[in-house]
Design an enzyme around this catalytic site. Structure first.
Site, PDB file in Angstrom:
ATOM      1  N   LYS A  87       0.843  -1.205   0.000  1.00  0.00           N
ATOM      2  CA  LYS A  87       0.000   0.000   0.000  1.00  0.00           C
ATOM      3  C   LYS A  87       0.876   1.252   0.000  1.00  0.00           C
ATOM      4  CE  LYS A  87      -0.294  -0.261   5.056  1.00  0.00           C
ATOM      5  NZ  LYS A  87      -1.098  -0.805   6.171  1.00  0.00           N
TER       6      LYS A  87
ATOM      7  N   TYR B  44      17.041  29.244   9.848  1.00  0.00           N
ATOM      8  CA  TYR B  44      15.846  30.031  10.216  1.00  0.00           C
ATOM      9  C   TYR B  44      15.683  30.083  11.731  1.00  0.00           C
ATOM     10  CZ  TYR B  44      13.893  30.057   5.466  1.00  0.00           C
ATOM     11  OH  TYR B  44      13.667  30.262   4.135  1.00  0.00           O
TER      12      TYR B  44
HETATM   13  C1  LIG Z   1      -0.415  -1.770   6.893  1.00  0.00           C
HETATM   14  C2  LIG Z   1      -1.029  -3.068   7.275  1.00  0.00           C
HETATM   15  C3  LIG Z   1      -0.243  -4.236   7.303  1.00  0.00           C
HETATM   16  C4  LIG Z   1       1.255  -4.221   7.184  1.00  0.00           C
HETATM   17  O1  LIG Z   1       1.803  -3.648   8.360  1.00  0.00           O
HETATM   18  P1  LIG Z   1       3.362  -3.656   8.681  1.00  0.00           P
HETATM   19  O2  LIG Z   1       3.457  -3.237  10.083  1.00  0.00           O
HETATM   20  O3  LIG Z   1       3.982  -2.672   7.735  1.00  0.00           O
HETATM   21  O4  LIG Z   1       3.867  -5.020   8.423  1.00  0.00           O
HETATM   22  C5  LIG Z   1      -0.894  -5.439   7.508  1.00  0.00           C
HETATM   23  N1  LIG Z   1      -2.243  -5.503   7.731  1.00  0.00           N
HETATM   24  C6  LIG Z   1      -3.008  -4.388   7.745  1.00  0.00           C
HETATM   25  C7  LIG Z   1      -4.457  -4.514   8.011  1.00  0.00           C
HETATM   26  C8  LIG Z   1      -2.429  -3.138   7.528  1.00  0.00           C
HETATM   27  O5  LIG Z   1      -3.185  -2.045   7.571  1.00  0.00           O
END
Ligand SMILES: *Cc1c(COP(=O)(O)O)cnc(C)c1O
Length: 365
Positions: free
Chosen positions: A38, A250
């Protein structure tokens, strides 16, 4: 190796990615290891990562939106299952069905919509077991089971995975087993990276790691079993010497206590490197760890190179995370997590992909 232009670059080691996949798959076998890609593969580029993982034997990929799934399908072909975490809504249900994605249904409303849209097409069901974020309340699982849908996977998500063993994980596991028993034919999946690195009883049939594949520990401290996949570097574009009492950046938030040698580097919060790293983070330059001095600005960061073991000149590259500076440590210096550092990497940063020591392609995300 081709010299990168004087812009920030993230080098992505596809061999390290493959090694992390093999390590996790080995650790969880006979459970199957899927890949969560994702958010454009945690900012590293979903398509090249997915292609490499598929070459390694990965057959299940999780995206968040149907739109992400469509791009994945183009590189993965029909042989891989593509899951959509956010499930279906009236606007996307037909697209999900027509593309052959497996929606992760998160509510009775989504399950009913799927029943109307594609009553015989496989779906996954996400049951909330205590995280209270996304998923069907466990109390409604019975009703979901009565819909007569084809749930090929039933899943849940751990709120607080921890290698020490946390009683909350056991409560979620018990709630998960209880609810999953209503779906006897479905594959069971509870764990992301955290649970995949925990005991066997958390693995069930399918694990869904993201961050661990990309070389960062879900537990925020470097894990020697995971190979660093991403290396963020940025070029020095100016050197200067300052005197005691001079200030940097800054707001003049840093004042030199003694004469210093500074390196100005072409990376900033405009590239997604957090401003919270001001006067706190560090980068490797000239063979040593050089603190960030003053505020991180949009396009620039100033490093204290006074104590660097080697002479630094314009064009040298500072490493902000990578094989020699763990991303977990860099994240701590920026008040955040590896997850946020990766996904924040800006569009301006050039992504370069490496396999067998050779660059395979270059893409500005
Ligand atoms: C993002 C997500 C994962 C993967 O999580 P990691 O901690 O990056 O391994 C797995 N399952 C769900 C439902 C998620 O939202």
């Amino acid at each position: 190796m081709t010299e990168p232009s004087p812009v920030p670059v993230v080098d992505i080691d596809l061999d390290a990615l493959a090694a992390n996949y093999r390590f996790i798959q080995g650790a969880v076998a006979p459970a199957e290891c899927a890949a969560v890609v994702k958010c454009d593969g945690y900012g590293l580029g979903a398509l090249p990562l997915a292609r490499s993982l598929a070459d390694e034997g990965c057959r299940r990929f999780f995206a968040t939106y149907a739109g992400e799934g469509a791009a994945l399908r183009a590189v993965l072909g029909a042989g891989c299952a593509i899951y959509v975490f956010n499930g279906v809504e009236p606007a996307t249900a037909q697209e999900v069905r027509d593309a052959g994605f497996i929606p992760v249904l998160n509510s009775l409303a989504q399950a009913r919509l799927w029943k109307l849209t594609a009553p015989t097409a496989p779906a996954a069901l996400h049951i909330d077991t205590g995280m209270n974020r996304l998923g069907l309340p466990a109390a409604e699982a019975q009703e979901a089971a009565r819909l007569g849908l084809v749930f090929e996977t039933v899943m849940s998500h751990l709120a607080s995975p921890s290698p020490e063993g946390n009683p909350a994980n056991e409560r979620q596991r018990a709630a998960f087993e209880h609810a999953a028993a209503l779906f006897p034919g479905a594959r069971r999946s509870l764990s992301a990276s955290g649970g995949a690195l925990m005991a066997k009883r958390f693995h069930y049939d399918l694990v869904r790691p993201g961050i661990a594949l990309y070389g960062a520990s879900p537990f925020d401290a470097p894990d020697a079993r995971l190979k660093p996949v991403a290396r963020l570097t940025a070029p020095v574009i100016q050197m200067r010497d300052i005197r005691a009492g001079d200030t940097v950046g800054y707001g003049a938030t840093f004042t030199a206590a003694a004469p210093m040698r500074l390196a100005t580097v072409a990376l900033g919060y405009g590239d997604g490197f957090p401003r919270a790293a001001s006067n706190r983070g560090a980068a490797l330059l000239g063979g040593g760890l050089c603190p960030i001095v003053g505020r991180v600005s949009m396009d620039l960061i100033v490093l204290d190179a006074t104590a660097a073991p080697r002479d630094i000149s314009v064009g040298d590259r500072a490493e902000f995370f990578g094989p020699r500076l763990p991303v977990e440590q860099a994240a701590e210096g920026a008040g955040t997590l590896a997850y946020e550092l990766f996904t924040g990497l800006g569009r301006r940063i050039i992504r370069r992909y490496w396999r067998n020591g050779r660059m395979t392609g270059e893409a500005a995300s």
